[in-house]
Design a protein around this motif. Structure first.
Motif, PDB file in Angstrom:
ATOM      1  N   ASN A  42      34.771 -11.952 -15.124  1.00  0.00           N
ATOM      2  CA  ASN A  42      34.546 -10.530 -14.844  1.00  0.00           C
ATOM      3  C   ASN A  42      35.346  -9.635 -15.784  1.00  0.00           C
ATOM      4  O   ASN A  42      36.104  -8.766 -15.364  1.00  0.00           O
ATOM      5  N   THR A  43      35.149  -9.890 -17.072  1.00  0.00           N
ATOM      6  CA  THR A  43      35.805  -9.089 -18.104  1.00  0.00           C
ATOM      7  C   THR A  43      34.755  -8.403 -18.971  1.00  0.00           C
ATOM      8  O   THR A  43      33.629  -8.881 -19.123  1.00  0.00           O
ATOM      9  N   PHE A  44      35.156  -7.272 -19.536  1.00  0.00           N
ATOM     10  CA  PHE A  44      34.298  -6.471 -20.403  1.00  0.00           C
ATOM     11  C   PHE A  44      35.209  -5.679 -21.317  1.00  0.00           C
ATOM     12  O   PHE A  44      36.240  -5.163 -20.883  1.00  0.00           O
ATOM     13  N   GLY A  45      34.831  -5.562 -22.558  1.00  0.00           N
ATOM     14  CA  GLY A  45      35.569  -4.712 -23.475  1.00  0.00           C
ATOM     15  C   GLY A  45      34.773  -4.488 -24.744  1.00  0.00           C
ATOM     16  O   GLY A  45      33.921  -5.297 -25.110  1.00  0.00           O
ATOM     17  N   CYS A  46      35.037  -3.365 -25.397  1.00  0.00           N
ATOM     18  CA  CYS A  46      34.431  -3.060 -26.686  1.00  0.00           C
ATOM     19  C   CYS A  46      35.271  -1.976 -27.343  1.00  0.00           C
ATOM     20  O   CYS A  46      36.201  -1.438 -26.744  1.00  0.00           O
ATOM     21  N   LEU A  47      34.937  -1.677 -28.576  1.00  0.00           N
ATOM     22  CA  LEU A  47      35.546  -0.545 -29.258  1.00  0.00           C
ATOM     23  C   LEU A  47      34.545   0.595 -29.224  1.00  0.00           C
ATOM     24  O   LEU A  47      33.391   0.418 -29.625  1.00  0.00           O
ATOM     25  N   LEU A  48      34.974   1.733 -28.728  1.00  0.00           N
ATOM     26  CA  LEU A  48      34.164   2.947 -28.712  1.00  0.00           C
ATOM     27  C   LEU A  48      34.751   3.869 -29.765  1.00  0.00           C
ATOM     28  O   LEU A  48      35.874   4.356 -29.608  1.00  0.00           O
ATOM     29  N   ASP A  49      34.035   4.020 -30.860  1.00  0.00           N
ATOM     30  CA  ASP A  49      34.521   4.805 -31.998  1.00  0.00           C
ATOM     31  C   ASP A  49      35.898   4.327 -32.454  1.00  0.00           C
ATOM     32  O   ASP A  49      36.789   5.124 -32.759  1.00  0.00           O
ATOM     33  N   GLY A  50      36.091   3.010 -32.471  1.00  0.00           N
ATOM     34  CA  GLY A  50      37.322   2.411 -32.960  1.00  0.00           C
ATOM     35  C   GLY A  50      38.430   2.285 -31.936  1.00  0.00           C
ATOM     36  O   GLY A  50      39.450   1.661 -32.210  1.00  0.00           O
ATOM     37  N   GLU A  51      38.260   2.873 -30.762  1.00  0.00           N
ATOM     38  CA  GLU A  51      39.276   2.823 -29.714  1.00  0.00           C
ATOM     39  C   GLU A  51      38.874   1.835 -28.622  1.00  0.00           C
ATOM     40  O   GLU A  51      37.700   1.779 -28.248  1.00  0.00           O
ATOM     41  N   PRO A  52      39.825   1.073 -28.084  1.00  0.00           N
ATOM     42  CA  PRO A  52      39.489   0.116 -27.023  1.00  0.00           C
ATOM     43  C   PRO A  52      38.887   0.803 -25.796  1.00  0.00           C
ATOM     44  O   PRO A  52      39.389   1.838 -25.340  1.00  0.00           O
ATOM     45  N   PHE A  53      37.806   0.246 -25.305  1.00  0.00           N
ATOM     46  CA  PHE A  53      37.153   0.700 -24.077  1.00  0.00           C
ATOM     47  C   PHE A  53      37.159  -0.476 -23.121  1.00  0.00           C
ATOM     48  O   PHE A  53      36.490  -1.482 -23.346  1.00  0.00           O
ATOM     49  N   ILE A  54      37.957  -0.345 -22.067  1.00  0.00           N
ATOM     50  CA  ILE A  54      38.058  -1.385 -21.042  1.00  0.00           C
ATOM     51  C   ILE A  54      37.873  -0.692 -19.700  1.00  0.00           C
ATOM     52  O   ILE A  54      38.560   0.286 -19.404  1.00  0.00           O
ATOM     53  N   PRO A  55      36.929  -1.150 -18.878  1.00  0.00           N
ATOM     54  CA  PRO A  55      36.654  -0.461 -17.612  1.00  0.00           C
ATOM     55  C   PRO A  55      37.863  -0.459 -16.688  1.00  0.00           C
ATOM     56  O   PRO A  55      38.613  -1.430 -16.622  1.00  0.00           O
ATOM     57  N   ARG A  56      38.044   0.690 -15.988  1.00  0.00           N
ATOM     58  CA  ARG A  56      39.136   0.812 -15.030  1.00  0.00           C
ATOM     59  C   ARG A  56      38.901   2.048 -14.169  1.00  0.00           C
ATOM     60  O   ARG A  56      38.184   2.951 -14.556  1.00  0.00           O
TER      61      ARG A  56
END
Length: 179
Positions: A42-56
């Motif tokens: 249950n993990t998710f992550g990406c870079l949004l315009d170069g910045e880390p995007f991790i749900p919280r």
């Protein structure tokens, strides 16, 4: 003696003020993202315009479904967070009557047509989809229907409400899905 204590207090205060208090442990870029796993973490992550995007935060920051409805498969993965300005931001990948298959790569263009697959950037409830000019890819790296686990990688581009390009890169997820 008072002077020594005062100097020590100043040095201690200087050290404390210069220390960076990062919630991310000082990581940058892809180093901040969860590892690519295939075990239903249950993990998710990406870079949004170069910045880390991790749900919280929020009511449901991470949701994944892969449902069979009227004989057709529908996949939806959505990750959400609030930024420093209290804006609600979400990243989503959706299919429309499209079965996903392990080790397959799908073009993220539009889910509005039957069999379509799309990426979405959602900002305060406004949805911005991939299209023929701004697209991406989704690769399903693991799919276990019996244990309800789906893992994959993705990237895509969308144009936001201001006409600006939003770049979603180095995306990865490892989710338990509901059916």
């Amino acid at each position: 003696m008072k002077r020594l204590v005062f100097i020590l207090l100043l040095v201690f205060a200087g050290i404390c003020c210069s220390c960076k208090n990062d919630d991310d442990g000082g990581c940058v870029g892809v180093d901040c993202l969860p590892p690519e796993t295939q075990t239903g973490e249950n993990t998710f992550g990406c870079l949004l315009d170069g910045e880390p995007f991790i749900p919280r935060g929020g009511v449901n920051p991470l949701d994944c479904v892969y449902q069979l409805i009227d004989g057709e498969r529908y996949f939806n993965l959505e990750a959400a967070m609030n930024d420093a300005g209290f804006n609600e931001i979400a990243i989503s990948i959706t299919t429309n009557a499209k079965e996903i298959i392990e080790n397959q790569t799908y073009s993220l263009v539009s889910e509005f047509e039957v069999g379509g697959v799309s990426g979405k950037y959602i900002f305060n409830g406004d949805i911005f989809d991939t299209d023929n000019q701004n697209s991406g890819k989704l690769t399903i790296t693991h799919l276990d229907i019996d244990n309800q686990i789906v893992s994959g990688t993705f990237f895509f581009d969308v144009i936001d409400q201001n006409g600006e390009l939003r770049e979603i890169r180095d995306g990865r997820f490892d989710m338990k899905f509901t059916r």
